[in-house]
Design a protein around this motif. Structure first.
Motif, PDB file in Angstrom:
ATOM      1  N   LEU A  96       0.852  -1.189   0.000  1.00  0.00           N
ATOM      2  CA  LEU A  96       0.000   0.000   0.000  1.00  0.00           C
ATOM      3  C   LEU A  96       0.891   1.244   0.000  1.00  0.00           C
ATOM      4  O   LEU A  96       1.643   1.465   0.948  1.00  0.00           O
ATOM      5  N   HIS A  97       0.813   2.062  -1.043  1.00  0.00           N
ATOM      6  CA  HIS A  97       1.647   3.267  -1.145  1.00  0.00           C
ATOM      7  C   HIS A  97       1.012   4.434  -0.394  1.00  0.00           C
ATOM      8  O   HIS A  97      -0.193   4.658  -0.474  1.00  0.00           O
ATOM      9  N   HIS A  98       1.833   5.175   0.343  1.00  0.00           N
ATOM     10  CA  HIS A  98       1.430   6.377   1.094  1.00  0.00           C
ATOM     11  C   HIS A  98       0.199   6.121   1.967  1.00  0.00           C
ATOM     12  O   HIS A  98      -0.689   6.960   2.068  1.00  0.00           O
ATOM     13  N   PHE A  99       0.192   4.989   2.601  1.00  0.00           N
ATOM     14  CA  PHE A  99      -0.934   4.589   3.451  1.00  0.00           C
ATOM     15  C   PHE A  99      -1.003   5.491   4.682  1.00  0.00           C
ATOM     16  O   PHE A  99      -0.011   5.723   5.371  1.00  0.00           O
ATOM     17  N   GLY A 100      -2.169   6.028   4.974  1.00  0.00           N
ATOM     18  CA  GLY A 100      -2.406   6.819   6.171  1.00  0.00           C
ATOM     19  C   GLY A 100      -1.854   8.227   6.135  1.00  0.00           C
ATOM     20  O   GLY A 100      -1.747   8.869   7.174  1.00  0.00           O
ATOM     21  N   GLU A 101      -1.538   8.739   4.952  1.00  0.00           N
ATOM     22  CA  GLU A 101      -0.926  10.061   4.845  1.00  0.00           C
ATOM     23  C   GLU A 101      -1.918  11.114   4.360  1.00  0.00           C
ATOM     24  O   GLU A 101      -2.835  10.820   3.602  1.00  0.00           O
ATOM     25  N   ASN A 102      -1.684  12.359   4.806  1.00  0.00           N
ATOM     26  CA  ASN A 102      -2.494  13.491   4.354  1.00  0.00           C
ATOM     27  C   ASN A 102      -2.151  13.845   2.917  1.00  0.00           C
ATOM     28  O   ASN A 102      -1.085  13.517   2.426  1.00  0.00           O
ATOM     29  N   LYS A 103      -3.028  14.591   2.286  1.00  0.00           N
ATOM     30  CA  LYS A 103      -2.796  15.036   0.918  1.00  0.00           C
ATOM     31  C   LYS A 103      -2.041  16.378   0.883  1.00  0.00           C
ATOM     32  O   LYS A 103      -1.708  16.877  -0.174  1.00  0.00           O
ATOM     33  N   PHE A 104      -1.813  16.971   2.045  1.00  0.00           N
ATOM     34  CA  PHE A 104      -1.131  18.263   2.107  1.00  0.00           C
ATOM     35  C   PHE A 104       0.110  18.152   2.993  1.00  0.00           C
ATOM     36  O   PHE A 104       0.257  17.206   3.757  1.00  0.00           O
ATOM     37  N   ASP A 105       0.990  19.122   2.870  1.00  0.00           N
ATOM     38  CA  ASP A 105       2.242  19.140   3.616  1.00  0.00           C
ATOM     39  C   ASP A 105       2.081  20.015   4.858  1.00  0.00           C
ATOM     40  O   ASP A 105       1.727  21.196   4.746  1.00  0.00           O
ATOM     41  N   LEU A 106       2.330  19.446   6.020  1.00  0.00           N
ATOM     42  CA  LEU A 106       2.142  20.153   7.282  1.00  0.00           C
ATOM     43  C   LEU A 106       3.449  20.178   8.053  1.00  0.00           C
ATOM     44  O   LEU A 106       4.049  19.130   8.303  1.00  0.00           O
ATOM     45  N   LYS A 107       3.900  21.383   8.410  1.00  0.00           N
ATOM     46  CA  LYS A 107       5.145  21.549   9.169  1.00  0.00           C
ATOM     47  C   LYS A 107       4.819  22.239  10.482  1.00  0.00           C
ATOM     48  O   LYS A 107       3.940  23.097  10.539  1.00  0.00           O
ATOM     49  N   LEU A 108       5.540  21.870  11.536  1.00  0.00           N
ATOM     50  CA  LEU A 108       5.293  22.429  12.856  1.00  0.00           C
ATOM     51  C   LEU A 108       6.600  22.911  13.462  1.00  0.00           C
ATOM     52  O   LEU A 108       7.543  22.136  13.619  1.00  0.00           O
ATOM     53  N   ALA A 109       6.647  24.205  13.778  1.00  0.00           N
ATOM     54  CA  ALA A 109       7.803  24.787  14.463  1.00  0.00           C
ATOM     55  C   ALA A 109       7.360  25.146  15.879  1.00  0.00           C
ATOM     56  O   ALA A 109       6.281  25.719  16.074  1.00  0.00           O
ATOM     57  N   PHE A 110       8.183  24.815  16.853  1.00  0.00           N
ATOM     58  CA  PHE A 110       7.818  25.053  18.250  1.00  0.00           C
ATOM     59  C   PHE A 110       9.076  25.179  19.100  1.00  0.00           C
ATOM     60  O   PHE A 110      10.136  24.671  18.741  1.00  0.00           O
ATOM     61  N   ALA A 111       8.949  25.857  20.218  1.00  0.00           N
ATOM     62  CA  ALA A 111      10.084  26.046  21.123  1.00  0.00           C
ATOM     63  C   ALA A 111      10.421  24.732  21.825  1.00  0.00           C
ATOM     64  O   ALA A 111       9.539  23.919  22.090  1.00  0.00           O
ATOM     65  N   ILE A 112      11.693  24.547  22.106  1.00  0.00           N
ATOM     66  CA  ILE A 112      12.115  23.379  22.874  1.00  0.00           C
ATOM     67  C   ILE A 112      11.601  23.562  24.296  1.00  0.00           C
ATOM     68  O   ILE A 112      11.839  24.592  24.935  1.00  0.00           O
ATOM     69  N   ILE A 113      10.870  22.570  24.764  1.00  0.00           N
ATOM     70  CA  ILE A 113      10.320  22.619  26.118  1.00  0.00           C
ATOM     71  C   ILE A 113      10.711  21.348  26.855  1.00  0.00           C
ATOM     72  O   ILE A 113      11.358  20.470  26.294  1.00  0.00           O
ATOM     73  N   LYS A 114      10.301  21.253  28.101  1.00  0.00           N
ATOM     74  CA  LYS A 114      10.677  20.103  28.913  1.00  0.00           C
ATOM     75  C   LYS A 114      10.213  18.794  28.289  1.00  0.00           C
ATOM     76  O   LYS A 114       9.236  18.751  27.548  1.00  0.00           O
ATOM     77  N   ARG A 115      10.901  17.730  28.630  1.00  0.00           N
ATOM     78  CA  ARG A 115      10.798  16.434  27.968  1.00  0.00           C
ATOM     79  C   ARG A 115       9.377  15.901  27.787  1.00  0.00           C
ATOM     80  O   ARG A 115       9.000  15.491  26.696  1.00  0.00           O
ATOM     81  N   ASP A 116       8.585  15.847  28.847  1.00  0.00           N
ATOM     82  CA  ASP A 116       7.251  15.243  28.741  1.00  0.00           C
ATOM     83  C   ASP A 116       6.342  16.017  27.788  1.00  0.00           C
ATOM     84  O   ASP A 116       5.606  15.432  27.005  1.00  0.00           O
ATOM     85  N   ARG A 117       6.411  17.323  27.849  1.00  0.00           N
ATOM     86  CA  ARG A 117       5.563  18.131  26.966  1.00  0.00           C
ATOM     87  C   ARG A 117       6.086  18.119  25.533  1.00  0.00           C
ATOM     88  O   ARG A 117       5.309  18.151  24.591  1.00  0.00           O
ATOM     89  N   PHE A 118       7.391  18.069  25.394  1.00  0.00           N
ATOM     90  CA  PHE A 118       7.995  17.941  24.063  1.00  0.00           C
ATOM     91  C   PHE A 118       7.539  16.636  23.419  1.00  0.00           C
ATOM     92  O   PHE A 118       7.145  16.602  22.258  1.00  0.00           O
ATOM     93  N   LYS A 119       7.582  15.569  24.214  1.00  0.00           N
ATOM     94  CA  LYS A 119       7.149  14.250  23.738  1.00  0.00           C
ATOM     95  C   LYS A 119       5.679  14.307  23.306  1.00  0.00           C
ATOM     96  O   LYS A 119       5.306  13.739  22.279  1.00  0.00           O
ATOM     97  N   MET A 120       4.838  15.010  24.063  1.00  0.00           N
ATOM     98  CA  MET A 120       3.425  15.102  23.724  1.00  0.00           C
ATOM     99  C   MET A 120       3.233  15.867  22.407  1.00  0.00           C
ATOM    100  O   MET A 120       2.397  15.474  21.580  1.00  0.00           O
ATOM    101  N   ILE A 121       4.012  16.915  22.181  1.00  0.00           N
ATOM    102  CA  ILE A 121       3.919  17.650  20.912  1.00  0.00           C
ATOM    103  C   ILE A 121       4.266  16.726  19.750  1.00  0.00           C
ATOM    104  O   ILE A 121       3.584  16.703  18.722  1.00  0.00           O
ATOM    105  N   ILE A 122       5.327  15.944  19.906  1.00  0.00           N
ATOM    106  CA  ILE A 122       5.748  15.016  18.855  1.00  0.00           C
ATOM    107  C   ILE A 122       4.662  13.963  18.608  1.00  0.00           C
ATOM    108  O   ILE A 122       4.298  13.686  17.458  1.00  0.00           O
ATOM    109  N   GLU A 123       4.142  13.379  19.672  1.00  0.00           N
ATOM    110  CA  GLU A 123       3.108  12.345  19.532  1.00  0.00           C
ATOM    111  C   GLU A 123       1.850  12.896  18.857  1.00  0.00           C
ATOM    112  O   GLU A 123       1.350  12.321  17.892  1.00  0.00           O
ATOM    113  N   LYS A 124       1.335  13.996  19.369  1.00  0.00           N
ATOM    114  CA  LYS A 124       0.086  14.554  18.827  1.00  0.00           C
ATOM    115  C   LYS A 124       0.289  15.098  17.420  1.00  0.00           C
ATOM    116  O   LYS A 124      -0.577  14.939  16.557  1.00  0.00           O
TER     117      LYS A 124
END
Length: 161
Positions: free
Chosen positions: A71-99
Motif C-alpha cells: 500500500l503506497h502512502h498509506f495513512g498520509e495526508n494530501k497536504f504538507d504540514l510543518k510544525l515549528a515550536f520552542a524546545i520545552i521540557k521532555r514530557d511536553r515535548f514528547k506530547m507535541i511530537i506524539e500529537k
C-alpha cells in the motif's frame, strides 16, 4: 480490512514477498501482543509504504512472514504540514511530537528561543516516539525531526522555500 496491529519493518528486511521484523518489534509481537502464526498484521517502513502481511514463522526472537499486499502512502495526508515550536521540557515535548505525528505533521522544527531554558533534545528518544506514534496511527511515512534552529535561522529558511 486493515489489521489493528501495526509494526515497523526496516526496508532492508523485505525481500520480494517476505518480511522479517527486527528483534525489538518481534519481541513486542511475541511477548506483549502474543501474536501467533497466520495472523494478519500491518507493516510500515517509514518511507511511504505499508504492507498487509501474514505471520508465517515465529521463534524465540524472530517474526517473519509473507507480504500479501503493498500500500503506497498509506495513512498520509494530501497536504504538507510543518510544525515549528520552542524546545520545552521532555514530557511536553514528547506530547507535541506524539500529537503532531497523529495529526499528520510531516516535519518538526524544534526552535531555540531567547527564553528557552532547555537548549538540546535527545534525537534518538524522540525518533523512537515518532516511530511509536506512526505505528499507532498507521502512517507509512515517518515525520522528519529537523535539527534545532534559532527563530531567525528558521524564518530565513522559511523565506527561501
Amino acid at each position: 480490512m486493515i489489521p489493528d496491529k501495526a509494526f515497523y519493518v526496516n526496508p532492508l528486511n523485505i525481500k520480494l514477498d517476505f518480511f522479517q521484523l527486527d528483534k525489538q518489534e518481534s519481541r513486542h509481537a511475541i511477548k506483549v501482543l502474543r501474536l501467533e502464526k497466520n495472523v494478519e498484521i500491518l507493516l510500515i517502513n517509514g518511507i511511504g509504504d505499508a504492507y498487509l502481511a501474514k505471520i508465517k514463522n515465529i521463534d524465540s526472537n524472530n517474526v517473519s512472514g509473507q507480504i500479501l499486499k503493498k500500500l503506497h502512502h498509506f495513512g498520509e495526508n494530501k497536504f504538507d504540514l510543518k510544525l515549528a515550536f520552542a524546545i520545552i521540557k521532555r514530557d511536553r515535548f514528547k506530547m507535541i511530537i506524539e500529537k503532531g505525528t497523529e495529526l499528520g505533521v510531516n516535519e518538526f522544527y524544534p526552535l531555540i528561543l531567547d527564553r528557552c531554558i532547555k537548549r538540546t533534545i535527545n534525537y534518538s528518544q524522540i525518533n523512537k516516539n515518532i516511530i511509536s506514534s506512526s505505528k499507532q496511527t498507521k502512517r507509512s511515512i515517518f515525520p522528519i525531526l529537523n535539527k534545532t534552529l534559532t527563530l531567525k535561522k528558521f524564518l530565513e529558511k522559511s523565506n527561501d522555500t
